[in-house]
Design a protein around this motif. Structure first.
Motif, PDB file in Angstrom:
ATOM      1  N   GLU A 129       0.791  -1.214   0.281  1.00 33.69           N
ATOM      2  CA  GLU A 129      -0.109  -0.407  -0.014  1.00 33.69           C
ATOM      3  C   GLU A 129       1.060   1.220  -0.100  1.00 33.69           C
ATOM      4  O   GLU A 129       2.139   1.514   0.890  1.00 33.69           O
ATOM      5  CB  GLU A 129      -0.768  -0.179   1.327  1.00 33.69           C
ATOM      6  N   ASN A 130       0.723   1.860  -0.721  1.00 28.16           N
ATOM      7  CA  ASN A 130       1.383   3.522  -0.675  1.00 28.16           C
ATOM      8  C   ASN A 130       0.726   4.686  -0.893  1.00 28.16           C
ATOM      9  O   ASN A 130       0.766   5.869  -0.747  1.00 28.16           O
ATOM     10  CB  ASN A 130       1.448   3.522  -2.548  1.00 28.16           C
ATOM     11  N   ALA A 131      -1.039   4.164   0.515  1.00 28.76           N
ATOM     12  CA  ALA A 131      -2.010   5.666   0.962  1.00 28.76           C
ATOM     13  C   ALA A 131      -1.172   5.972   2.132  1.00 28.76           C
ATOM     14  O   ALA A 131      -1.696   7.096   2.586  1.00 28.76           O
ATOM     15  CB  ALA A 131      -3.113   5.268   0.732  1.00 28.76           C
ATOM     16  N   THR A 156      -4.845   0.792  -7.127  1.00 26.82           N
ATOM     17  CA  THR A 156      -4.959   1.985  -7.361  1.00 26.82           C
ATOM     18  C   THR A 156      -4.022   2.152  -5.774  1.00 26.82           C
ATOM     19  O   THR A 156      -3.535   3.693  -5.808  1.00 26.82           O
ATOM     20  CB  THR A 156      -6.233   2.280  -6.481  1.00 26.82           C
ATOM     21  N   TRP A 157      -4.047   1.416  -4.844  1.00 20.97           N
ATOM     22  CA  TRP A 157      -2.833   2.214  -3.591  1.00 20.97           C
ATOM     23  C   TRP A 157      -1.691   1.378  -3.137  1.00 20.97           C
ATOM     24  O   TRP A 157      -1.806   1.229  -2.686  1.00 20.97           O
ATOM     25  CB  TRP A 157      -4.047   1.922  -2.581  1.00 20.97           C
ATOM     26  N   GLN A 158      -1.340   0.818  -4.632  1.00 16.52           N
ATOM     27  CA  GLN A 158      -0.572   0.038  -4.525  1.00 16.52           C
ATOM     28  C   GLN A 158       0.979   0.858  -5.525  1.00 16.52           C
ATOM     29  O   GLN A 158       0.826   1.431  -5.877  1.00 16.52           O
ATOM     30  CB  GLN A 158      -0.589  -1.827  -5.516  1.00 16.52           C
TER      31      GLN A 158
END
Length: 136
Positions: free
Chosen positions: A50-52, A110-112
């Protein structure tokens, strides 16, 4: 021909390399295929996560530290107390990743994001081999 990404790490931390990989793909005329990443080290690794929320990566690094602590009963200690735990952490994660791309774009969720996990305390210069395998 593979591209070598050189990544300066600040010490034990997750370093986001997503934009670096995107730049390699954008610089090539390949429309779609697989990008293969291979880190040329045994005390650092790669992951997609996750990158968020940056707490995800901080929690992952903390969990790896608890799972392979520096004060373990290790035989290999010639390179310092953080070296053998770094090898264990790299063994638990990945030294290579394969990620699809299409129309010159990574097909991450989307959040990777793609992260280099530095498992040693000191800063290092790490190398990632990036190979584009084009769809025929």
């Amino acid at each position: 021909m593979p591209t070598i990404l050189t990544v300066e790490t600040p010490g034990r931390k997750a370093v986001d390399v997503t934009e670096d990989v995107k730049a390699v793909i954008a610089a090539r005329p390949a429309a779609s295929g697989i990008v293969h990443l291979f880190i040329q080290h045994t005390s650092a690794s790669l992951t997609v996560q996750e990158n968020a929320d940056p707490d995800v990566m901080r929690d992952l690094v903390d969990w790896l530290d608890r799972t392979a602590p520096e004060d373990g009963p290790y035989r290999h200690d010639a390179e310092g107390p953080d070296d053998m735990p770094a090898h264990l952490k790299a063994a638990m994660t990945a030294t290579s990743l394969s990620i699809p791309f299409a129309d010159g774009r990574l097909l991450l969720g989307t959040w990777q994001g793609i992260y280099l996990l530095e498992h040693r305390r000191a800063p290092h210069r790490r190398r990632i081999v990036v190979t584009l395998i084009e769809e025929l």
